[in-house]
Each structure stands twice: as C-alpha cells, then as structure tokens.
Design a protein around this motif. Sequence first.
Motif, PDB file in Angstrom:
ATOM      1  N   LYS A 183      -1.741  -5.904  -5.463  1.00  0.00           N
ATOM      2  CA  LYS A 183      -1.980  -7.274  -5.031  1.00  0.00           C
ATOM      3  C   LYS A 183      -1.766  -8.159  -6.246  1.00  0.00           C
ATOM      4  O   LYS A 183      -2.517  -8.092  -7.220  1.00  0.00           O
ATOM      5  N   THR A 228      -4.140   5.963  -2.134  1.00  0.00           N
ATOM      6  CA  THR A 228      -3.232   4.884  -1.791  1.00  0.00           C
ATOM      7  C   THR A 228      -3.224   3.898  -2.947  1.00  0.00           C
ATOM      8  O   THR A 228      -4.278   3.414  -3.362  1.00  0.00           O
ATOM      9  N   GLN A 235       0.857  -1.170   0.000  1.00  0.00           N
ATOM     10  CA  GLN A 235       0.000   0.000   0.000  1.00  0.00           C
ATOM     11  C   GLN A 235       0.901   1.229   0.000  1.00  0.00           C
ATOM     12  O   GLN A 235       1.618   1.468   0.965  1.00  0.00           O
ATOM     13  N   VAL A 259      -2.666   0.386  -4.231  1.00  0.00           N
ATOM     14  CA  VAL A 259      -2.669  -0.942  -3.634  1.00  0.00           C
ATOM     15  C   VAL A 259      -2.269  -1.943  -4.708  1.00  0.00           C
ATOM     16  O   VAL A 259      -2.898  -2.000  -5.771  1.00  0.00           O
TER      17      VAL A 259
END
Length: 70
Positions: A60, A56, A8, A58
């Motif tokens: 993944k 933010t 993050q 992120v």
Amino acid sequence: MQLSARNQLPGTVVSIKEGAVMAEVVVQLVGGPEVVSAITVSSVQRLKLAPGSPVTVVVKATEVMLATND
C-alpha cells in the motif's frame, strides 16, 4: 480479512534474519521474484512466521516510482 490495498501477492517465507528490534523477511512470490520486508521482531513472533510459512505480501503506497534505462 478484507483490506483496502489492492496489491496482495501470495508467497512463502524463504528466510528470516532477526536483529535486536527489526527482522528482514524474504518472501518468494508465487510465480515471481522474491520480496524483502522489514518488520519488527515482535511482529514475526506474533504472526508465527517461519521459513515455509504461507503469507500474503500487501503493498500500500501513495507513491510508486518507475524508471527506464533511457
């Protein structure tokens, strides 16, 4: 909000280029490089993104590739 993603990265929206369906959002990371995200135009509108918006990033991913010049 809590997420399972550990990557993050805080940043600020630099620019947004909207197409018919998708948008390219450029984010300047705090103390680092820019990151470009391709998201839907409806997500840009729902998140009320604009240049200067704090966000933010992120990340993944199940695969992250590394390369060398060797």
